[in-house]
Design a protein around this motif. Structure first.
Motif, PDB file in Angstrom:
ATOM      1  N   THR A  43       0.551  -0.855   3.615  1.00 16.15           N
ATOM      2  CA  THR A  43       0.884   0.423   4.250  1.00 16.15           C
ATOM      3  C   THR A  43       2.250   0.376   4.931  1.00 16.15           C
ATOM      4  OG1 THR A  43      -0.328  -0.328   6.207  1.00 16.15           O
ATOM      5  CG2 THR A  43      -1.517   1.056   4.635  1.00 16.15           C
ATOM      6  N   HIS A  44       2.787  -0.828   5.190  1.00 19.66           N
ATOM      7  CA  HIS A  44       4.080  -0.956   5.858  1.00 19.66           C
ATOM      8  C   HIS A  44       5.191  -0.483   4.924  1.00 19.66           C
ATOM      9  CE1 HIS A  44       7.424  -2.643   8.112  1.00 19.66           C
ATOM     10  NE2 HIS A  44       6.594  -2.829   9.109  1.00 19.66           N
ATOM     11  N   GLN A  45       6.222   0.166   5.485  1.00 22.86           N
ATOM     12  CA  GLN A  45       7.307   0.699   4.660  1.00 22.86           C
ATOM     13  C   GLN A  45       8.039  -0.407   3.898  1.00 22.86           C
ATOM     14  OE1 GLN A  45      10.558   2.336   6.827  1.00 22.86           O
ATOM     15  NE2 GLN A  45      10.549   0.795   8.428  1.00 22.86           N
ATOM     16  N   LEU A  46       7.964  -1.641   4.380  1.00 24.76           N
ATOM     17  CA  LEU A  46       8.654  -2.737   3.715  1.00 24.76           C
ATOM     18  C   LEU A  46       7.845  -3.311   2.558  1.00 24.76           C
ATOM     19  CD1 LEU A  46      10.222  -4.466   6.819  1.00 24.76           C
ATOM     20  CD2 LEU A  46      11.387  -3.108   5.106  1.00 24.76           C
ATOM     21  N   SER A  47       6.737  -2.644   2.189  1.00 20.04           N
ATOM     22  CA  SER A  47       5.952  -3.072   1.028  1.00 20.04           C
ATOM     23  C   SER A  47       6.238  -2.172  -0.174  1.00 20.04           C
ATOM     24  CB  SER A  47       4.458  -3.013   1.365  1.00 20.04           C
ATOM     25  OG  SER A  47       4.151  -3.900   2.406  1.00 20.04           O
ATOM     26  N   LYS A  48       7.351  -1.457  -0.143  1.00 20.24           N
ATOM     27  CA  LYS A  48       7.647  -0.466  -1.181  1.00 20.24           C
ATOM     28  C   LYS A  48       7.702  -1.068  -2.580  1.00 20.24           C
ATOM     29  CE  LYS A  48      10.132   2.983   1.585  1.00 20.24           C
ATOM     30  NZ  LYS A  48      11.447   3.612   1.850  1.00 20.24           N
ATOM     31  N   ARG A  49       8.277  -2.258  -2.705  1.00 24.42           N
ATOM     32  CA  ARG A  49       8.398  -2.861  -4.036  1.00 24.42           C
ATOM     33  C   ARG A  49       7.016  -3.155  -4.626  1.00 24.42           C
ATOM     34  NH1 ARG A  49      13.026  -4.772  -6.096  1.00 24.42           N
ATOM     35  NH2 ARG A  49      11.998  -6.535  -7.095  1.00 24.42           N
ATOM     36  N   ASN A  50       6.128  -3.653  -3.802  1.00 28.20           N
ATOM     37  CA  ASN A  50       4.769  -3.912  -4.278  1.00 28.20           C
ATOM     38  C   ASN A  50       4.094  -2.621  -4.736  1.00 28.20           C
ATOM     39  OD1 ASN A  50       4.836  -6.696  -3.712  1.00 28.20           O
ATOM     40  ND2 ASN A  50       4.328  -6.320  -1.572  1.00 28.20           N
ATOM     41  N   LEU A  51       4.245  -1.570  -3.936  1.00 29.47           N
ATOM     42  CA  LEU A  51       3.607  -0.292  -4.265  1.00 29.47           C
ATOM     43  C   LEU A  51       4.160   0.293  -5.557  1.00 29.47           C
ATOM     44  CD1 LEU A  51       3.410   1.289  -0.700  1.00 29.47           C
ATOM     45  CD2 LEU A  51       1.483   0.531  -2.100  1.00 29.47           C
ATOM     46  N   LEU A  52       5.476   0.182  -5.744  1.00 28.05           N
ATOM     47  CA  LEU A  52       6.090   0.695  -6.970  1.00 28.05           C
ATOM     48  C   LEU A  52       5.567  -0.060  -8.194  1.00 28.05           C
ATOM     49  CD1 LEU A  52       9.776   1.215  -5.788  1.00 28.05           C
ATOM     50  CD2 LEU A  52       8.259   2.999  -6.680  1.00 28.05           C
ATOM     51  N   LEU A  53       5.475  -1.384  -8.086  1.00 25.62           N
ATOM     52  CA  LEU A  53       4.963  -2.168  -9.202  1.00 25.62           C
ATOM     53  C   LEU A  53       3.504  -1.809  -9.488  1.00 25.62           C
ATOM     54  CD1 LEU A  53       5.529  -4.385 -11.305  1.00 25.62           C
ATOM     55  CD2 LEU A  53       4.576  -6.019  -9.681  1.00 25.62           C
ATOM     56  N   PHE A  54       2.725  -1.628  -8.421  1.00 24.58           N
ATOM     57  CA  PHE A  54       1.313  -1.261  -8.607  1.00 24.58           C
ATOM     58  C   PHE A  54       1.204   0.069  -9.369  1.00 24.58           C
ATOM     59  CE2 PHE A  54      -1.148  -3.729  -5.088  1.00 24.58           C
ATOM     60  CZ  PHE A  54      -0.619  -4.905  -5.578  1.00 24.58           C
ATOM     61  N   LYS A  55       2.073   1.025  -9.032  1.00 24.44           N
ATOM     62  CA  LYS A  55       2.059   2.319  -9.734  1.00 24.44           C
ATOM     63  C   LYS A  55       2.386   2.125 -11.217  1.00 24.44           C
ATOM     64  CE  LYS A  55       3.218   5.276  -5.794  1.00 24.44           C
ATOM     65  NZ  LYS A  55       4.232   6.186  -5.182  1.00 24.44           N
ATOM     66  N   MET A  56       3.316   1.210 -11.492  1.00 26.04           N
ATOM     67  CA  MET A  56       3.697   0.940 -12.883  1.00 26.04           C
ATOM     68  C   MET A  56       2.540   0.282 -13.644  1.00 26.04           C
ATOM     69  SD  MET A  56       7.507  -0.393 -11.894  1.00 26.04           S
ATOM     70  CE  MET A  56       8.306  -0.596 -13.472  1.00 26.04           C
ATOM     71  N   LEU A  57       1.824  -0.596 -12.974  1.00 26.55           N
ATOM     72  CA  LEU A  57       0.680  -1.257 -13.609  1.00 26.55           C
ATOM     73  C   LEU A  57      -0.452  -0.255 -13.866  1.00 26.55           C
ATOM     74  CD1 LEU A  57       0.533  -4.624 -11.597  1.00 26.55           C
ATOM     75  CD2 LEU A  57       1.621  -4.180 -13.795  1.00 26.55           C
ATOM     76  N   MET A  58      -0.641   0.666 -12.920  1.00 27.87           N
ATOM     77  CA  MET A  58      -1.673   1.700 -13.107  1.00 27.87           C
ATOM     78  C   MET A  58      -1.311   2.623 -14.271  1.00 27.87           C
ATOM     79  SD  MET A  58      -2.411   2.639  -9.106  1.00 27.87           S
ATOM     80  CE  MET A  58      -2.811   1.336  -7.924  1.00 27.87           C
ATOM     81  N   LEU A  59       0.009   2.861 -14.422  1.00 32.35           N
ATOM     82  CA  LEU A  59       0.488   3.701 -15.509  1.00 32.35           C
ATOM     83  C   LEU A  59       0.101   3.116 -16.872  1.00 32.35           C
ATOM     84  CD1 LEU A  59       2.351   6.077 -16.479  1.00 32.35           C
ATOM     85  CD2 LEU A  59       4.229   4.432 -16.428  1.00 32.35           C
ATOM     86  N   LEU A  60       0.136   1.803 -17.002  1.00 27.29           N
ATOM     87  CA  LEU A  60      -0.213   1.138 -18.257  1.00 27.29           C
ATOM     88  C   LEU A  60      -1.636   1.480 -18.695  1.00 27.29           C
ATOM     89  CD1 LEU A  60       1.192  -2.465 -17.615  1.00 27.29           C
ATOM     90  CD2 LEU A  60       2.198  -0.716 -19.086  1.00 27.29           C
ATOM     91  N   VAL A  61      -2.555   1.425 -17.724  1.00 24.06           N
ATOM     92  CA  VAL A  61      -3.954   1.722 -18.038  1.00 24.06           C
ATOM     93  C   VAL A  61      -4.108   3.199 -18.394  1.00 24.06           C
ATOM     94  CG1 VAL A  61      -6.302   1.744 -17.132  1.00 24.06           C
ATOM     95  CG2 VAL A  61      -4.776  -0.160 -16.574  1.00 24.06           C
ATOM     96  N   LYS A  62      -3.411   4.037 -17.644  1.00 25.76           N
ATOM     97  CA  LYS A  62      -3.471   5.482 -17.898  1.00 25.76           C
ATOM     98  C   LYS A  62      -2.997   5.811 -19.316  1.00 25.76           C
ATOM     99  CE  LYS A  62      -1.914   9.876 -15.945  1.00 25.76           C
ATOM    100  NZ  LYS A  62      -1.029  10.522 -14.935  1.00 25.76           N
TER     101      LYS A  62
END
Length: 493
Positions: free
Chosen positions: A424-443
């Motif tokens: 949830t910390h703003q400095l975790s943005k890179r992790n969150l972006l990668l997670f979105k990309m990984l979720m996109l693969l399944v979608k």
């Protein structure tokens, strides 16, 4: 010979009746040596084990309590005879211990009325302490010399020493001010991430004040405080370019003799320099520096393994996987690998598993914990802090390669759960972006063309999102941009 006769008299009169040390080289052992050996071999790790092995009794047995007490006293006596010549130790430790030993001996002789012999030891202790700039030990030596000269009516020496002592006391007062600032800051920096954030502005003021105190005194002790907190400040704010400047400047000052070679930890300076190259993504320069520095670290120490982690990660981030494989193999072949901490071994196992993905070989597969890491979905834990995301991503890549949509769906839920709780910390943005990309693969049902096309926007955002400061960053064993390329290649194949 006169001084030896006096020492023989003192030792004869004051010597203890029972031998105060463990007689470890004797073939016949007593209970104390027996317990020592059992603890050393790992047979006695608890009071219950010690009591059972030594007396076939329970821990409340008075005999085991007395035995432990005798062993403790003798082990403490052995502290006077430790070997500090080991080249892997900081050189300052040797000077400090030598000075303290001579100071103790001189004080003992003064208590026995042997002032002349004591004065000689104090001057030798003073030479060691001054060479390494241990101000408080220097003061203790001069204070005893002052006492010595007053007893021997050495008028000239007394007043000369008194004047010198006043100067050192003034430096000591400033060193104490610096110490208060340093240890208060260290306390605050050991707290939670939010507490560190609140303290950062104060830390900047403290670093500036320490720099002023160092320039005023040129004290080795104050420089050490300033250097360490300056590194911490830049590390916490993610300003690794400034760390490179700090390490370069410190090396320059060291070569010019403006900071004390006996006190400055040049090996740490080299370690943090290589780490900073990794964080500013200057991989080629970092690899060159690591190759030239690695020889200064003793292969039997934790410091060597820690240095090799940065060296290995530089190779992985640079994409020179053959070199990374050689470094990994060198670590695995080191006979001291089994002696490093469990968490350090787990990190190397994780590195090996990532290495297997990008540069597969039977040797790496055998040495890493590949199957175990893939099979167990990690729950967040402090021991693996900094690596929880790395393990989740690793498992995800495995099931992408296996094209196991069901397992990937389960991993997606794990990613969402972890992100909701810990990113949830703003400095975790890179992790969150990668997670979105990984979720996109399944979608997109692992469709290469659609995943690449729809992931492009997220990839560009990832490229422009900086890696956060060390206090907040999850470890990217392979840069996330490279990981995305690797995953797309898997889909394409």
């Amino acid at each position: 010979m006169d001084d030896l006769r006096k020492l023989v008299r003192i030792v004869t009169n004051r010597g203890q009746k029972n031998f105060p040390l463990l007689e470890l080289k004797n073939k016949s052992t007593n209970k104390e040596v027996d317990l020592f050996n059992k603890i050393k071999s790992g047979q006695c790790e608890t009071d219950q084990q010690a009591a059972a092995l030594m007396y076939k009794s329970k821990p409340n047995d008075p005999r085991i309590k007395m035995l432990k007490s005798r062993l403790r006293k003798k082990l403490l006596n052995h502290l006077f005879f430790l070997d500090f010549t080991d080249q892997s130790l900081k050189i300052s430790h040797r000077y400090e211990q030598q000075s303290l030993t001579l100071l103790y001996q001189a004080r003992t002789l003064m208590n026995e009325g042997e002032n002349a012999t004591s004065a000689g030891l104090l001057r030798t202790a003073l030479d060691f302490a001054q060479e390494a700039e241990f101000t408080q030990i220097v003061i203790d030596c001069y204070q005893l010399l002052l006492e010595n000269y007053s007893l021997s009516a050495s008028n000239k020496d007394f007043y000369k020493t008194k004047n010198i002592l006043a100067k050192y006391r003034a430096i000591a007062a400033l060193e104490q001010e610096a110490a208060d600032l340093y240890y208060t800051s260290r306390l605050e920096l050991n707290k939670s991430v939010s507490a560190k954030n609140k303290y950062l502005e104060k830390l900047k003021v403290v670093v500036q004040k320490l720099e002023e105190l160092w320039k005023k005194t040129h004290s080795a002790t104050i420089f050490d405080y300033y250097y360490k907190l300056n590194i911490s400040l830049h590390e916490l704010t993610g300003n690794f370019a400034e760390i490179l400047k700090t390490t370069a400047l410190s090396e320059e000052l060291l070569q010019k003799g403006k900071i004390n070679k006996k006190r400055f930890d040049d090996r740490y300076n080299k370690f943090i320099n290589v780490y900073a190259y990794l964080r500013v993504k200057e991989y080629e320069k970092g690899l060159q520096a690591a190759a030239s520095f690695v020889q200064v670290f003793n292969r039997s120490t934790n410091n060597w393994f820690a240095f090799m982690e940065n060296y290995f990660l530089l190779a992985m981030h640079a994409g020179v996987y053959e070199q990374a494989s050689k470094l990994y193999a060198e670590v695995m072949r080191n006979t001291f690998y089994k002696k490093i901490s469990r968490s350090a071994q787990e990190r190397w196992s994780l590195y090996g598993t990532y290495l297997y993905f990008v540069n597969p070989s039977d040797e790496v597969l055998k040495q890493s914990n590949y199957r175990k890491l893939i099979s167990q979905v990690p729950e967040y834990s402090k021991d693996k802090q900094g690596f929880n995301v790395a393990i989740l991503i690793l498992q995800y890549m495995y099931f992408v390669r296996a094209q196991d949509i069901d397992a990937l769906g389960y991993r997606i839920e794990s990613l969402k759960k972890y992100a909701g709780r810990h990113l949830t910390h703003q400095l975790s943005k890179r992790n969150l972006l990668l997670f979105k990309m990984l979720m996109l693969l399944v979608k997109e049902d692992l469709d290469y063309t659609q995943s690449k096309k729809k992931g492009e926007t997220l990839l560009q955002r990832l490229k422009t999102t900086p890696v956060p400061g060390d206090a907040y960053a999850e470890i990217e064993i392979i840069p996330y941009e490279h990981l995305w390329t690797l995953i797309l290649e898997m889909l394409k194949e």
